[in-house]
Motif scaffolding. Structure first.
Motif, short mmCIF file in Angstrom:
data_model
loop_
_atom_site.label_atom_id
_atom_site.label_comp_id
_atom_site.label_asym_id
_atom_site.label_seq_id
_atom_site.Cartn_x
_atom_site.Cartn_y
_atom_site.Cartn_z
N ALA A 53 23.34 -44.02 -44.78
CA ALA A 53 24.74 -43.62 -44.59
C ALA A 53 25.06 -42.27 -45.23
CB ALA A 53 25.66 -44.69 -45.15
N GLY A 54 24.08 -41.72 -45.93
CA GLY A 54 24.25 -40.37 -46.47
C GLY A 54 24.74 -40.29 -47.90
N GLY A 55 24.76 -41.40 -48.61
CA GLY A 55 25.25 -41.37 -49.98
C GLY A 55 24.17 -40.98 -50.97
N ARG A 56 24.60 -40.58 -52.16
CA ARG A 56 23.67 -40.35 -53.27
C ARG A 56 23.45 -41.69 -53.93
NH1 ARG A 56 24.78 -38.87 -59.18
NH2 ARG A 56 22.70 -38.40 -59.99
N VAL A 57 22.20 -42.14 -53.98
CA VAL A 57 21.90 -43.48 -54.46
C VAL A 57 20.94 -43.40 -55.65
CG1 VAL A 57 21.05 -45.78 -53.87
CG2 VAL A 57 22.18 -44.39 -52.13
N VAL A 58 21.35 -44.03 -56.73
CA VAL A 58 20.49 -44.21 -57.89
C VAL A 58 20.18 -45.69 -57.99
CG1 VAL A 58 20.28 -43.96 -60.40
CG2 VAL A 58 21.56 -42.25 -59.07
N GLY A 59 18.91 -46.03 -58.13
CA GLY A 59 18.51 -47.44 -58.17
C GLY A 59 17.74 -47.77 -59.42
N VAL A 107 16.02 -42.68 -52.86
CA VAL A 107 16.68 -43.28 -54.01
C VAL A 107 16.12 -42.69 -55.29
CG1 VAL A 107 17.07 -45.43 -55.29
CG2 VAL A 107 17.14 -45.43 -52.80
N ALA A 108 16.99 -42.29 -56.20
CA ALA A 108 16.56 -41.80 -57.51
C ALA A 108 16.31 -43.00 -58.41
CB ALA A 108 17.63 -40.89 -58.11
N PRO A 109 15.05 -43.30 -58.75
CA PRO A 109 14.76 -44.51 -59.54
C PRO A 109 14.97 -44.29 -61.04
CG PRO A 109 12.71 -43.41 -58.96
CD PRO A 109 13.83 -42.59 -58.36
N ARG A 110 15.52 -45.29 -61.69
CA ARG A 110 15.71 -45.24 -63.14
C ARG A 110 15.36 -46.60 -63.73
NH1 ARG A 110 18.92 -41.06 -65.04
NH2 ARG A 110 18.15 -41.83 -67.05
N ARG A 111 14.49 -46.60 -64.71
CA ARG A 111 14.14 -47.88 -65.34
C ARG A 111 15.28 -48.32 -66.25
NH1 ARG A 111 11.93 -50.69 -69.46
NH2 ARG A 111 10.41 -52.29 -68.86
N LEU A 112 15.59 -49.62 -66.20
CA LEU A 112 16.69 -50.13 -66.99
C LEU A 112 16.45 -51.59 -67.36
CD1 LEU A 112 19.58 -49.67 -68.14
CD2 LEU A 112 20.45 -50.60 -65.98
N ASP A 113 16.69 -51.90 -68.62
CA ASP A 113 16.69 -53.28 -69.10
C ASP A 113 18.15 -53.68 -69.26
OD1 ASP A 113 16.54 -55.69 -70.40
OD2 ASP A 113 15.32 -54.97 -72.08
N VAL A 114 18.65 -54.53 -68.37
CA VAL A 114 20.08 -54.87 -68.39
C VAL A 114 20.46 -55.68 -69.62
CG1 VAL A 114 20.37 -54.74 -65.88
CG2 VAL A 114 19.75 -56.93 -66.95
N THR A 115 19.47 -56.22 -70.33
CA THR A 115 19.80 -56.96 -71.55
C THR A 115 20.06 -56.02 -72.73
OG1 THR A 115 17.51 -57.21 -72.32
CG2 THR A 115 18.34 -58.86 -70.76
N ASP A 116 19.78 -54.74 -72.55
CA ASP A 116 20.01 -53.73 -73.58
C ASP A 116 21.36 -53.06 -73.30
OD1 ASP A 116 20.10 -51.46 -75.21
OD2 ASP A 116 17.96 -51.05 -75.00
N ARG A 117 22.41 -53.53 -73.97
CA ARG A 117 23.75 -53.04 -73.68
C ARG A 117 23.88 -51.54 -73.88
NH1 ARG A 117 29.30 -55.20 -76.66
NH2 ARG A 117 30.75 -53.84 -75.55
N ALA A 118 23.27 -51.02 -74.93
CA ALA A 118 23.37 -49.59 -75.20
C ALA A 118 22.70 -48.77 -74.10
CB ALA A 118 22.74 -49.27 -76.56
N ALA A 119 21.56 -49.27 -73.59
CA ALA A 119 20.86 -48.56 -72.52
C ALA A 119 21.67 -48.56 -71.23
CB ALA A 119 19.49 -49.20 -72.29
N VAL A 120 22.32 -49.68 -70.95
CA VAL A 120 23.16 -49.77 -69.74
C VAL A 120 24.32 -48.77 -69.84
CG1 VAL A 120 24.67 -51.25 -68.38
CG2 VAL A 120 22.54 -52.18 -69.31
N ARG A 121 24.98 -48.74 -70.99
CA ARG A 121 26.09 -47.80 -71.18
C ARG A 121 25.62 -46.36 -71.08
NH1 ARG A 121 29.40 -48.85 -76.46
NH2 ARG A 121 30.82 -47.40 -75.40
N ALA A 122 24.46 -46.07 -71.65
CA ALA A 122 23.95 -44.70 -71.62
C ALA A 122 23.65 -44.26 -70.19
CB ALA A 122 22.69 -44.60 -72.48
N LEU A 123 23.05 -45.14 -69.39
CA LEU A 123 22.71 -44.78 -68.02
C LEU A 123 23.97 -44.54 -67.19
CD1 LEU A 123 20.63 -44.37 -65.78
CD2 LEU A 123 20.76 -46.82 -65.30
N LEU A 124 24.95 -45.42 -67.29
CA LEU A 124 26.16 -45.24 -66.49
C LEU A 124 26.96 -44.03 -66.95
CD1 LEU A 124 25.45 -48.30 -65.70
CD2 LEU A 124 27.83 -48.37 -65.02
N THR A 125 26.93 -43.74 -68.23
CA THR A 125 27.62 -42.55 -68.72
C THR A 125 26.95 -41.29 -68.17
OG1 THR A 125 28.28 -43.68 -70.75
CG2 THR A 125 28.28 -41.27 -70.79
#
Length: 270
Positions: free
Chosen positions: A23-29, A41-59
């Motif tokens: 659909a033409g969107g910018r997608v990060v996975g 897709v721009a891949p990024r490793r993430l451990d969702v149990t690591d709250r600080a890592a989740v916040r850092a990635l979305l920021t």
């Protein structure tokens, strides 16, 4: 628009990525162990149990929307805590959140479940999904919680299980009833909900309730296989504690979405 798909290496997450890229969107996975293989897709490793890592990635990514699909059947920290971490971080950056939930949070009954019925889990995974919903709704009342059922399609573990049962390598329960949905249709529905103003639980599943054993027979018919070898039993006989009859009433989604949610008997027609 920037879309963040949490759990992009999973069966549903990968299909969401494919459709979003098309659909033409910018997608990060994000992924944890298995790599993201969807082109574009721009891949990024993430451990969702690591709250600080989740916040850092979305920021860092600053997504306009987040589609949260990760779960681990036997891991509360991923399924429940991880969902809360994603919801908190999404709310912090002002991103629209679509959270994937499950019919597993219901206890089972003959009557269909409506969209906003209170969870009644009877086993650990269902309790984790119910806890995830509670956290997400408390953190972000504007989020949409997609309650879905068995996901089928090419590469689905549900279809693979049916083939194993037809070959005598697995057993399907005849007393465990669900409303299967095709992965491409579920992904399309999820993406439709990103720009929508819907909030709260929404059943998004197929209209045909079938048992796992009946699903195996449909797979046999579609594949031209002899159903005589299909191994079946009951959950009661196997001593498995899971919900029996779980029918999701998806009529609200059918009226809200452009995506047509086909029944499994149509999906698996010969």
């Amino acid at each position: 628009m920037t879309l963040l798909v949490v759990g992009a290496s999973g069966f549903l997450g990968a299909e969401v990525c494919r459709q979003a890229v098309a659909a033409g969107g910018r997608v990060v996975g994000t992924y944890h162990s298995a790599a993201v293989t969807v082109p574009g897709v721009a891949p990024r490793r993430l451990d969702v149990t690591d709250r600080a890592a989740v916040r850092a990635l979305l920021t860092e990514v600053r997504p306009d929307a987040v589609i949260s699909t990760p779960y681990r059947f036997d891991d509360w920290t991923v399924t429940a805590d991880g969902a809360a971490h994603v919801a908190y971080a999404a709310a912090e950056v002002g991103a629209r959140l679509v959270h994937l939930s499950s019919d597993a949070l219901h206890g089972g009954r003959p009557a269909p479940y409506l969209d906003d019925e209170v969870p009644t889990p009877i086993y650990a995974y269902g309790a984790a999904k119910a806890a995830a919903e509670t956290s997400v709704r408390a953190i972000d009342p504007g989020a949409v919680l997609v309650r879905t059922s068995l996901i089928v399609g090419e590469g689905s573990k549900q279809i693979a299980l049916c083939h194993d049962a037809l070959a005598g390598r697995a057993t399907l329960f005849s007393d465990e009833l669900r409303c299967p949905i095709d992965v491409s249709e579920l992904a399309a529905a999820v993406l439709e909900l990103v720009p929508a103003d819907y909030a709260g639980p929404l059943n998004v599943a197929g209209p045909d309730p079938v048992s796992r054993a009946e699903l195996g027979l449909l797979v046999a018919r579609q594949s031209g296989l002899d159903p005589a070898g299909l191994k079946t039993t009951t959950a009661v006989a196997a001593g498995v504690q899971r919900p029996a009859e779980v029918r999701l009433d998806s009529s609200r989604a059918a009226g809200l979405l452009r995506t047509r949610l086909r029944g499994v008997t149509e999906l698996l027609a010969p």
